[in-house]
Scaffold this active site. Structure first.
Site, PDB file in Angstrom:
ATOM      1  N   ASP A   1       0.862  -1.181   0.000  1.00  0.00           N
ATOM      2  CA  ASP A   1       0.000   0.000   0.000  1.00  0.00           C
ATOM      3  C   ASP A   1       0.900   1.232   0.000  1.00  0.00           C
ATOM      4  O   ASP A   1       1.667   1.450   0.941  1.00  0.00           O
ATOM      5  CB  ASP A   1      -0.903  -0.018   1.239  1.00  0.00           C
ATOM      6  CG  ASP A   1      -2.011   1.005   1.161  1.00  0.00           C
ATOM      7  OD1 ASP A   1      -2.146   1.670   0.122  1.00  0.00           O
ATOM      8  OD2 ASP A   1      -2.749   1.145   2.159  1.00  0.00           O
TER       9      ASP A   1
ATOM     10  N   ASP B   1      -2.743   2.393  -6.184  1.00  0.00           N
ATOM     11  CA  ASP B   1      -1.730   2.481  -5.135  1.00  0.00           C
ATOM     12  C   ASP B   1      -1.675   1.274  -4.194  1.00  0.00           C
ATOM     13  O   ASP B   1      -0.971   1.318  -3.181  1.00  0.00           O
ATOM     14  CB  ASP B   1      -1.938   3.750  -4.308  1.00  0.00           C
ATOM     15  CG  ASP B   1      -3.293   3.797  -3.616  1.00  0.00           C
ATOM     16  OD1 ASP B   1      -4.196   3.047  -4.022  1.00  0.00           O
ATOM     17  OD2 ASP B   1      -3.443   4.580  -2.668  1.00  0.00           O
ATOM     18  N   GLU B   2      -2.370   0.201  -4.497  1.00  0.00           N
ATOM     19  CA  GLU B   2      -2.249  -0.974  -3.636  1.00  0.00           C
ATOM     20  C   GLU B   2      -2.527  -2.250  -4.419  1.00  0.00           C
ATOM     21  O   GLU B   2      -3.247  -2.253  -5.414  1.00  0.00           O
ATOM     22  CB  GLU B   2      -3.160  -0.886  -2.412  1.00  0.00           C
ATOM     23  CG  GLU B   2      -4.635  -0.869  -2.712  1.00  0.00           C
ATOM     24  CD  GLU B   2      -5.488  -0.931  -1.447  1.00  0.00           C
ATOM     25  OE1 GLU B   2      -5.160  -1.704  -0.520  1.00  0.00           O
ATOM     26  OE2 GLU B   2      -6.497  -0.206  -1.382  1.00  0.00           O
TER      27      GLU B   2
END
Length: 364
Positions: free
Chosen positions: A13, A107-108
């Site tokens: 993350d 983003d993860e």
């Protein structure tokens, strides 16, 4: 003896991703409270730097509320093309270790490194190397969680943010879960946590003491999932071909809308954006959903399913307008309108491709 059947799952993350990219690219923003999003009265915070979070600024918060909490907050317009490019850099690093990558957003992502390309025995070592490579390639920090299933890996990545690395080994899973409040569990939102609290379920240990039948009786089919995670069990695979469930777009207006012409004009942007994304993804859907958020933040959704998938932007426009018409007269002003398609089907490029051109990030 080690159980060779135990999976090795990493959840990566990125730390305050959009805001961190902006601080990276603009030295004047470093160390200052930054919000990515619209600064206008009807704007919404898309992401907040850690300096802003100290003041209670969070994503999805109205910009006016964020500014009251942090008068020195600096607003930056989002640059999704840049975020996507950085995300692709990060994805390439993941691919050095495993093809089993399940992105959740820009983003993860989850990675299954039980078997990995470098042949490393330690998932913790892999997570550490990935964090170093991300920093070297992008100048950004990531937090990593390592465990034997997706549920625990995601919990672990939250544990030491920012720039954290936390491992939950198989022998520690039960103890880790039982100490958490149910509201900290991914998959249990505020409303469900409140209902659990009313039933006397405050912690993971309380949840584990409930029978599966009891949880299903009170929470429906999700009761099976809650029973499993209370026992630190999550058998979901990391799916690199994770199926998209829907596509949609929405917009918030500077002033409340009341009249039919205002409303249909307000829908034109989301409809066009949605259809452009359908063309890009070569998909369309059979179920249309209209989202209406009123001036007092009350929100309603209305859906309609069709026997065949929507085949053109013109048809999408007509059907969306008809769905809106069923809600007239509206009881109060409208601050947001959104439209989405679900029950998706592949089109293999056969959908109407008129007016393609603007890049779109859906579901943000």
């Amino acid at each position: 003896m080690t159980d060779v059947s135990v999976r090795k799952i990493i959840h990566i993350d990125m730390d305050a991703f959009y805001a961190s990219v902006e601080q990276r690219d603009n030295p004047a923003l470093r160390g200052k409270p930054v919000a990515v999003g619209g600064s206008r009265e009807r704007g919404v915070v898309a992401a907040a730097s850690y300096e802003a979070r100290v003041f209670g600024v969070r994503s999805a918060m109205p910009s006016s509320t964020a500014r009251r909490k942090c008068p020195d907050l600096l607003f930056v317009k989002p640059r999704f093309d840049v975020y996507k490019a950085v995300s692709q850099q990060i994805r390439a690093i993941f691919a050095e270790y495993t093809p089993l990558i399940e992105p959740l957003s820009l983003d993860e992502a989850y990675l299954d490194v039980t078997e990995n390309r470098p042949g490393l025995a330690s998932a913790t070592q892999i997570a550490r190397e990935i964090k170093v490579k991300i920093r070297e390639a992008t100048g950004l920090t990531a937090s990593a969680g390592v465990s034997y299933n997706k549920f625990l890996a995601k919990l672990a990545s939250d544990h030491n943010k920012p720039d954290g690395l936390f491992v939950i080994k198989p022998e520690a899973g039960l103890a880790f879960v039982e100490s958490l409040r149910v509201g900290q569990f991914h998959g249990i939102g505020p409303a469900t946590a409140g209902k659990m609290n009313q039933l006397g379920i405050a912690t993971g240990l309380d949840l584990r003491h409930q029978t599966e039948a009891f949880l299903v009786r009170h929470f429906g089919k999700m009761g099976h999932f809650y029973h499993a995670i209370a026992h630190a069990i999550d058998n979901r695979p990391v799916r690199p071909d994770r199926e998209r469930k829907s596509v949609g777009s929405e917009t918030t207006f500077a002033t409340d809308l009341f009249e039919w012409d205002e409303l249909t004009d307000g829908l034109s942007g989301p409809i066009t954006d949605l259809w452009q994304d359908c063309v890009r993804l070569q998909t369309t859907g059979r179920t249309l959903t209209l989202k209406i958020k009123f001036a007092d933040f009350q929100q309603i959704t209305r859906s309609r399913s069709f026997g065949s998938p929507i085949a053109s932007e013109a048809q999408l426009t007509y059907l969306t307008h008809e769905l809106l018409r069923t809600q007239l007269p509206l009881p109060k002003g409208v601050r947001l309108l959104g439209v989405s398609l679900s029950n998706l089907e592949s089109t293999d490029g056969t959908v109407d491709q008129r007016e393609i051109g603007r890049q779109l990030v859906i579901g943000f």
